[in-house]
Write an enzyme that holds these catalytic residues in place. Structure first.
Site, PDB file in Angstrom:
ATOM      1  N   THR A   1       0.782  -1.217  -0.035  1.00 62.20           N
ATOM      2  CA  THR A   1       0.042   0.010   0.100  1.00 62.20           C
ATOM      3  C   THR A   1       0.858   1.200  -0.015  1.00 62.20           C
ATOM      4  OG1 THR A   1      -0.099   0.377   2.528  1.00 62.20           O
ATOM      5  CG2 THR A   1      -1.519  -1.258   1.575  1.00 62.20           C
TER       6      THR A   1
ATOM      7  N   LYS B   1      -9.897  20.214  10.475  1.00 66.14           N
ATOM      8  CA  LYS B   1     -10.189  20.550  12.012  1.00 66.14           C
ATOM      9  C   LYS B   1     -10.445  22.036  12.118  1.00 66.14           C
ATOM     10  CE  LYS B   1      -7.977  16.206  13.701  1.00 66.14           C
ATOM     11  NZ  LYS B   1      -6.991  15.941  12.339  1.00 66.14           N
TER      12      LYS B   1
ATOM     13  N   TRP C   1     -15.024  18.857  13.248  1.00 67.81           N
ATOM     14  CA  TRP C   1     -14.404  18.321  12.142  1.00 67.81           C
ATOM     15  C   TRP C   1     -15.266  18.716  11.029  1.00 67.81           C
ATOM     16  CZ3 TRP C   1     -12.704  12.423  13.205  1.00 67.81           C
ATOM     17  CH2 TRP C   1     -11.508  12.774  14.182  1.00 67.81           C
TER      18      TRP C   1
HETATM   19  P1  ADP Z   1      -3.977   3.508  -1.857  1.00 68.45           P
HETATM   20  O1  ADP Z   1      -4.077   4.587  -0.773  1.00 68.45           O
HETATM   21  O2  ADP Z   1      -2.649   2.898  -2.143  1.00 68.45           O
HETATM   22  O3  ADP Z   1      -4.692   3.820  -3.016  1.00 68.45           O
HETATM   23  P2  ADP Z   1      -6.137   1.733  -1.015  1.00 68.45           P
HETATM   24  O4  ADP Z   1      -6.654   1.280  -2.430  1.00 68.45           O
HETATM   25  O5  ADP Z   1      -5.908   0.508  -0.028  1.00 68.45           O
HETATM   26  O6  ADP Z   1      -4.590   2.309  -1.147  1.00 68.45           O
HETATM   27  O7  ADP Z   1      -6.912   2.918  -0.421  1.00 68.45           O
HETATM   28  C1  ADP Z   1      -7.748   2.662   0.544  1.00 68.45           C
HETATM   29  C2  ADP Z   1      -8.476   3.727   0.917  1.00 68.45           C
HETATM   30  O8  ADP Z   1      -8.994   4.393  -0.139  1.00 68.45           O
HETATM   31  C3  ADP Z   1      -9.659   3.620   2.077  1.00 68.45           C
HETATM   32  O9  ADP Z   1      -8.899   3.614   3.520  1.00 68.45           O
HETATM   33  C4  ADP Z   1     -10.344   4.859   1.703  1.00 68.45           C
HETATM   34  O10 ADP Z   1      -9.562   6.038   2.328  1.00 68.45           O
HETATM   35  C5  ADP Z   1     -10.126   5.082   0.678  1.00 68.45           C
HETATM   36  N1  ADP Z   1     -11.712   4.564  -0.350  1.00 68.45           N
HETATM   37  C6  ADP Z   1     -11.682   3.600  -0.918  1.00 68.45           C
HETATM   38  N2  ADP Z   1     -12.699   3.576  -1.434  1.00 68.45           N
HETATM   39  C7  ADP Z   1     -13.559   4.758  -1.111  1.00 68.45           C
HETATM   40  C8  ADP Z   1     -15.030   5.135  -1.331  1.00 68.45           C
HETATM   41  N3  ADP Z   1     -15.781   4.466  -1.964  1.00 68.45           N
HETATM   42  N4  ADP Z   1     -14.957   6.322  -0.801  1.00 68.45           N
HETATM   43  C9  ADP Z   1     -14.096   7.307  -0.126  1.00 68.45           C
HETATM   44  N5  ADP Z   1     -12.797   6.705   0.200  1.00 68.45           N
HETATM   45  C10 ADP Z   1     -12.590   5.510  -0.470  1.00 68.45           C
END
Ligand code: ADP
Length: 541
Positions: A185, A438, A443
């Site tokens: 990640t 913030k 928030w």
């Molecule tokens: P990267 O940060 O490398 O893209 P990930 O794909 O694992 O890694 O990212 C996950 C993050 O993406 C989640 O923790 C969230 O913050 C965000 N995320 C994923 N899907 C959604 C969604 N439908 N709406 C809002 N945020 C999302």
């Protein structure tokens, strides 16, 4: 007393064996890096995955070895998903959009033994090769005729390797907890962290992904994964579609609106999945050229919040249903999907949109809770918001090689997202905890501010970030990219917010820019943006 059912390990090779037997003639179509269309069937793919398995064994790839890929969505990458994991090795899908140093870091951290790469990435990898300490050989995903002249040490041709083998091969059986795949990640703080999936977690996750209230996969569908196979397993589609026998269409590197739309039409795609930025481009292309979607029924949007304006646009203008999904690499990645319930059947279209704009509800297998800063559980009333925690059989328990220490809090995985959950279990992300604005001890949701901005007809993309304020801690500003040829002033845009948000949520300023920074997975990079605006002064400060 134990029950008396067969103990059969859940293994990835069984997915493709099943698809071969039960959906042998179903097609897998790929738009190749070479530019042409390649088509074959699950039966052919299984045959080639077995040949590849033998080729890997001939290269002395062993149980637990990491085999890396730098590749687009295509049939050869698909064969690697099965050939590598099938012999008990671990497929490490690397995101080619990362910076060179990051790629080198994770390939070294993963101790990858071989790297399989598309022709597109030969130049990139030639530059990195001196840094890649553990790689014994590079396999280029092409045939002999297209093998480039390369400085890569021990460069091999994929087609030669595979075709040198026959397909007489039985997949081995081993413990279902064996590692099958590795994904890093992006890790906005510290080093990238590796998430290590098991055969068991991958199969259970694929079952859950296929369910009607999750991605609703069926053997009558044709699915085009726009989400890359190097981003969280393309949201399980290469596994889930194989489990169900779905026709798959791989777009290769061609992700512009025109190429994607063309494949949708010629291959009769019924479902596709990707991040909002890709769909923004597609939506614009289709509108500009007055086109339509003849067969597309569902678009899965996740990875970032799907703006309500986009959900509405696809439904109202094109009859396409948007399925909003949320997840993360650490969750294999699916966490929730926004399918409706029976109680919504008679709701107005607007009320349905309101439900669909939430990130969705969890399938069985994902347990969720929201907690306040003291770790106390918050009610599911759709209002109270706090840190979102998850647990379940396809959620990571720790990172590869223990990177970053124990991530769990009392058995729960803290997602880093801030959310509320309503009484029906629909979760809504209001922010990533590090992006939350913030102001005066309260928030402000940056996602809410962005969703309103992109609903304005002149706005293509928008980001809300907090700017340090002497009195309020932080105040929001909006950074906006206008649509080509469209005009809107700061005042008009701020007026557009009136009545839609509490007064104290009102952005202090609007800054127009030509483009916004994105991460390697196509999301807005708030980190970069905050750096860009480090010395920016608020009008009120
Ligand atoms: P990267 O940060 O490398 O893209 P990930 O794909 O694992 O890694 O990212 C996950 C993050 O993406 C989640 O923790 C969230 O913050 C965000 N995320 C994923 N899907 C959604 C969604 N439908 N709406 C809002 N945020 C999302």
């Amino acid at each position: 007393m134990h029950g008396l059912m067969m103990e059969q390990p859940l293994l990835i090779s069984d997915l493709i064996r099943h698809a071969d037997r039960h959906h042998g003639s179903t097609e897998i179509v790929s738009k190749r890096v070479e530019g042409d269309i390649h088509r074959y069937t699950y039966r052919d793919a299984h045959k080639r995955a077995r040949k590849l398995a033998k080729a890997l064994l001939a290269l002395s790839v062993k149980l637990g070895d990491r085999v890396a890929t730098l590749a687009w969505n295509g049939y050869r990458h698909y064969e690697l998903y099965y050939g590598v994991s099938g012999i008990g090795a671990i497929i490490h899908t690397i995101n080619p959009r990362l910076f060179g140093e990051q790629i080198a870091y994770i390939a070294n951290h993963g101790e990858d033994k071989y790297l399989f790469l598309d022709l597109t990435f030969v130049g990139l990898v030639e530059k990195l090769a001196p840094e890649l300490k553990t790689i014994k050989g590079y396999v280029i995903l092409c045939d002999r005729a297209r093998m480039p002249k390369t400085t890569l040490p021990n460069a091999m041709c994929y087609e030669e390797l595979v075709e040198a083998q026959d397909d007489r091969y039985e997949w081995p059986t081993f413990d279902e907890r064996t590692a099958c795949g590795l994904c890093y990640t992006s890790g906005t703080t510290g080093n990238p962290k590796g998430v290590l999936y098991t055969h068991r977690s991958t199969i259970i996750h694929a079952y859950a992904a296929a369910l009607p209230d999750t991605l609703n996969l069926s053997a009558r569908d044709c699915v085009l994964p726009v989400v890359p196979m190097f981003h969280a397993n393309a949201w399980s589609l290469p596994y889930g579609c194989t489990m169900i026998g779905v026709k798959m269409v791989f777009p290769g590197p061609h992700l512009d609106g025109k190429s994607v739309h063309e494949l949708f039409e010629t291959e009769h795609v019924s479902m596709s999945a990707g991040v909002p930025t890709v769909w923004l481009a597609l939506l614009n292309f289709v509108k500009e050229n007055k086109l339509k979607f003849s067969t597309l029924k569902t678009l899965v949007i996740g990875g970032s919040a799907a703006p309500p304006a986009m959900i509405r646009g696809f439904r109202n203008e094109f009859g396409v249903n948007v399925l909003h999904a949320w997840g993360m690499t650490e969750m294999s990645p699916l966490g929730t999907a926004g399918t409706l319930k029976a109680k919504h059947a008679d709701a107005s279209q607007e009320d349905k949109f309101t439900v669909q704009a939430r990130q969705g509800r969890a399938p069985f297998g994902v347990d969720m809770r929201i907690v306040d800063t003291q770790g106390r559980e918050l009610p599911w009333d759709g209002k109270a918001f706090g840190d979102l925690h998850v647990r379940g059989p396809w959620i990571t328990s720790s990172y590869f090689k223990g990177e970053g220490g124990d991530p769990l809090k009392g058995g729960w995985f803290p997602t880093g997202d801030v959310a509320n959950i309503d009484a029906d279990g629909y979760m809504q992300i209001t922010d990533r905890s590090k992006d939350v604005i913030k102001s005066g001890g309260e928030w402000i949701s940056s996602i809410d501010l962005e969703n309103i901005a992109v609903a304005h007809p002149a706005v293509a993309e928008a980001a809300a970030i907090g700017i340090v304020h002497p009195k309020w801690d932080e105040r929001p500003i909006l950074v906006v990219v206008k649509k080509a040829g469209a005009e809107v002033s700061r005042e008009e845009l701020l007026k557009f917010y009136e009545g839609k948000i509490a007064k104290w949520w009102m952005p202090e300023d609007v800054v127009f820019v030509n483009e916004l920074p994105h991460t390697a997975t196509g999301k807005l990079s708030k980190l970069n943006l905050r750096q860009q605006f480090q010395s920016y002064k608020l009008p009120s400060a």
